[in-house]
Design a protein around this motif. Structure first.
Motif: not given
Length: 183
Positions: A166-167, A170-171, A173-174
């Motif tokens: 997940f992390n 998320k990173s 995506y950012e």
């Protein structure tokens, strides 16, 4: 509430291990792990049995066991029969576990009661650790251990923590958002 249960399970496991002779370094057992440990068993005994069996497996299978550094254990789950899994999938597909569903049908309720009668046929737990590889450099590994009901290891496969996945997503995506590639 879920976090409170998680925290209580974590404290119980850590407290149990400190007063147990096995000195197990189990830091975390999955978010819902406490619900799967049999409350009639001493959880420190369970944690230590898992740790001892994993440790024995790694002692026999690592290239350089003396370099082994345990980091954490997580995502402890029961493994149920295929029939039980089919029932769980059916209940999930029909949103039985969703909080937004206010009306539960008698059919779904009876399936849930049937599902809850199935006992685990084994367990899985993921373990993150460091150890030297064949070149002498430290590598980080996450392995999923499949165990029987006595916590004896049946097989092991490479894996990753869901939280780590997940992390990374998320990173990424950012990063894409910062570069203007997505809005």
């Amino acid at each position: 509430m879920k976090n409170l249960i998680y925290l209580a399970a974590l404290c119980l496991i850590m407290f149990s291990c400190k007063h147990n002779k096995c000195d197990c370094p189990i830091g975390v057992i999955g978010e819902s792990g406490a619900a799967y440990l049999d409350i009639n068993r001493d959880t420190s005994e369970v944690s230590c049995k898992i740790y001892q069996n994993v440790n024995a497996y790694l002692k026999d299978n690592l290239k350089d066991y003396l370099s082994y550094q345990p980091i954490s254990f997580a995502e402890f789950y029961p493994v149920k029969s295929d029939t039980a899994n089919n029932i769980a999938n059916y209940l999930t597909d029909h949103h039985y576990f969703d909080d937004s569903v206010k009306v539960k049908t008698p059919k779904l309720d009876s399936l849930w009661k049937l599902y809850s009668t199935f006992k685990p046929i084994g367990y899985t737990i993921k373990h993150k650790y460091r150890a030297k590889n064949g070149f002498g450099a430290y590598g980080l590994s996450v392995e999923e251990f499949r165990m029987d009901t006595l916590f004896n290891i049946l097989y092991v496969k490479q894996s990753s923590y869901l939280n780590d996945d997940f992390n990374s997503i998320k990173s990424r995506y950012e990063e894409l958002k910062a570069n203007g590639e997505i809005k």
